[in-house]
Design a protein around this motif. Structure first.
Motif: not given
Length: 217
Positions: A125-142
């Motif tokens: 779903t992200l807009d990659y045309s801007s060449n932005k680095v997206f930072k996404i919080p993530y959690h699994t397997d502790a």
């Protein structure tokens, strides 16, 4: 985030997988489209991996149920990889900032943390045309991390379904592992027009596993 993606409707993607010269089976990514879970609107995503290489068989099933903002509500994983067998689930409480595990463990997590499968769909779903680095919080397997998603290049890819003009996207973690817990990096080729992943490459200790999209419905 863009307003419409094909997986908001029922969608099935089928990939042929190879590990070096060996055929390694098939990978299925299935979206139920809009559904409900415990009475609330939701999406249900399913990842099936079936195959393996000689002397090492894989039969994995991962299910993610998310709210309509693509925040995971439940992550369920069944693994049969060689002699390794495991089963677990995580219930995400985003308002309380908690991840509740099937074995009774509870972890504090950043609000909006994604699981590995939801992260793959969210990346579409992200807009990659801007060449932005997206930072996404993530959690699994502790493990709690911030996953950085960026475009490393643009490339045309030929698959059994034809040629696609793609962004080559890398989700990276400080640990050096990929988001599914593998020991190496991950690259995803996302078609610019449809936002469908048409090629996936996962680095491993002994080489790379590569999947090409062969069917979409």
């Amino acid at each position: 985030m863009i307003t419409f993606i094909s997986f908001f409707q029922p969608e099935t993607l089928v990939f042929d997988a190879k590990f070096g010269p060996f055929k390694a089976g098939r990978l299925y990514m299935i979206s139920s489209g809009r559904t409900t879970w415990k009475g609330v609107p939701a999406y249900r995503f399913l990842l099936l991996a079936s195959g393996g290489v000689p002397f090492y068989k894989i039969e994995d099933t991962i299910t993610s149920i998310t709210d309509t903002l693509l925040r995971p509500l439940l992550y369920h994983k069944i693994q049969h990889e060689g002699k390794y067998h495991a089963w677990m689930w995580i219930s995400y409480d985003h308002n309380g900032g908690k991840a509740n595990y099937s074995d009774g463990r509870v972890f504090n997590i950043p609000k909006g943390s994604l699981d590995p499968l939801t992260l793959v769909y969210f990346a579409r779903t992200l807009d990659y045309s801007s060449n932005k680095v997206f930072k996404i919080p993530y959690h699994t397997d502790a493990v709690t991390e911030t996953v950085k998603i960026k475009v490393v290049k643009e490339e045309k890819v030929r698959t059994p379904l034809g040629e696609f003009d793609c962004w080559v996207v890398t989700p990276s973690m400080k640990s050096g592992k990929n988001v599914f817990g593998g020991s190496g990096g991950l690259k995803v080729w996302i078609d610019k027009k449809s936002r469908v992943p048409v090629k996936v490459e996962a680095k491993m200790i002994f080489g790379s596993a590569i999947g090409y999209l062969i069917r979409r419905s």
